[in-house]
Design a protein around this motif. Sequence first.
Motif, PDB file in Angstrom:
ATOM      1  N   ALA A  78       0.819  -1.111   0.035  1.00 34.00           N
ATOM      2  CA  ALA A  78       0.172  -0.046  -0.145  1.00 34.00           C
ATOM      3  C   ALA A  78       0.586   1.240  -0.154  1.00 34.00           C
ATOM      4  O   ALA A  78       0.500   2.396  -1.264  1.00 34.00           O
ATOM      5  CB  ALA A  78      -0.848   0.403   1.310  1.00 34.00           C
ATOM      6  N   GLU A  84      -4.721  -4.192  -5.173  1.00 34.11           N
ATOM      7  CA  GLU A  84      -5.282  -4.545  -3.675  1.00 34.11           C
ATOM      8  C   GLU A  84      -5.395  -5.283  -3.191  1.00 34.11           C
ATOM      9  O   GLU A  84      -5.715  -5.496  -1.716  1.00 34.11           O
ATOM     10  CB  GLU A  84      -6.657  -3.771  -4.172  1.00 34.11           C
ATOM     11  CG  GLU A  84      -6.413  -2.326  -4.393  1.00 34.11           C
ATOM     12  CD  GLU A  84      -8.044  -1.325  -5.272  1.00 34.11           C
ATOM     13  OE1 GLU A  84      -8.929  -1.814  -5.462  1.00 34.11           O
ATOM     14  OE2 GLU A  84      -8.409  -0.284  -5.097  1.00 34.11           O
ATOM     15  N   GLU A  91      -2.706  -6.625  -0.879  1.00 32.82           N
ATOM     16  CA  GLU A  91      -2.452  -5.174   0.133  1.00 32.82           C
ATOM     17  C   GLU A  91      -3.365  -5.558   1.767  1.00 32.82           C
ATOM     18  O   GLU A  91      -3.063  -5.863   2.368  1.00 32.82           O
ATOM     19  CB  GLU A  91      -2.868  -4.336  -0.384  1.00 32.82           C
ATOM     20  CG  GLU A  91      -2.103  -2.998  -1.141  1.00 32.82           C
ATOM     21  CD  GLU A  91      -3.570  -1.653  -2.251  1.00 32.82           C
ATOM     22  OE1 GLU A  91      -4.364  -1.614  -1.408  1.00 32.82           O
ATOM     23  OE2 GLU A  91      -2.416  -1.218  -2.354  1.00 32.82           O
TER      24      GLU A  91
END
Length: 262
Positions: free
Chosen positions: A195, A217, A220
């Motif tokens: 991130a 994502e 993350e």
Amino acid sequence: MNNCSAHRAAEILGCGLFASLLLTATSLNAAQVKETRITHVLNDVKLLSPQAAPRRVAVNESVRDGDAIRTGAASRSELTITDQTIVRLGAKTTVSFSEGTRTMNLGEGAMLFQIPEGAEGVKIKTAAITATSTGATGIIDRHAQFYVKVLVLEGIVRCYLADQIGESLLVQPGQILIMKPEVTALPDPARFDIARAMKTCLLVRDFQPLSSQRRIESEEQKQLKLIAKGTYIPSNLVIVGRGTLVSVVNPTPKPPEASTGH
């Protein structure tokens, strides 16, 4: 010529014509898959061709085998291959292309690569290190003879040393390799905060969102869950500068030296 012979000759001619058309279509398709075009130019970006003097490039220009792209200070560029493989170049970066532009040699600087899942493999060479993948997003940075860094944001990248048999490892999402350009043994990978990297890397911030954004994502979120469980300790690395300058932020203070009683 009798009717039987004429019919046989027509069949042979037809088969030959079909084979020729099939070969032509296959060759055109292969050329299309390997076509590489400039899709973003910021400031000083030059094309270096064996047949011509260096010149500035423009969006939609083609890059061919033997060509190289060089960016100046405060400059960046993006190249897109027909299969949607994306290569982004940071400032003061030089990359040459070969083998249908699927092999790239990073001479200096920083590059981000995004290889769609199922795409033809891409090979990136820099000094003694080669990185290859058939589906991943990552960053490679080389600074002269001081260091090479390989970071993986999503997918898997295999790194190996061409001159060292068996010296190979798979770099997973959230892992970074930091080594000398002429390394003779690959180091163990360290961890980095995906991130934080996405927020600080200019090769992400200064361009359109990557098509692999959702997969990044997802990685993350996996990191956050591991951190919450206490099974993952992120490093304090931040990526700034020309694209992938990894620096330590808020370093852990050294404990006071024990008193010797003197």
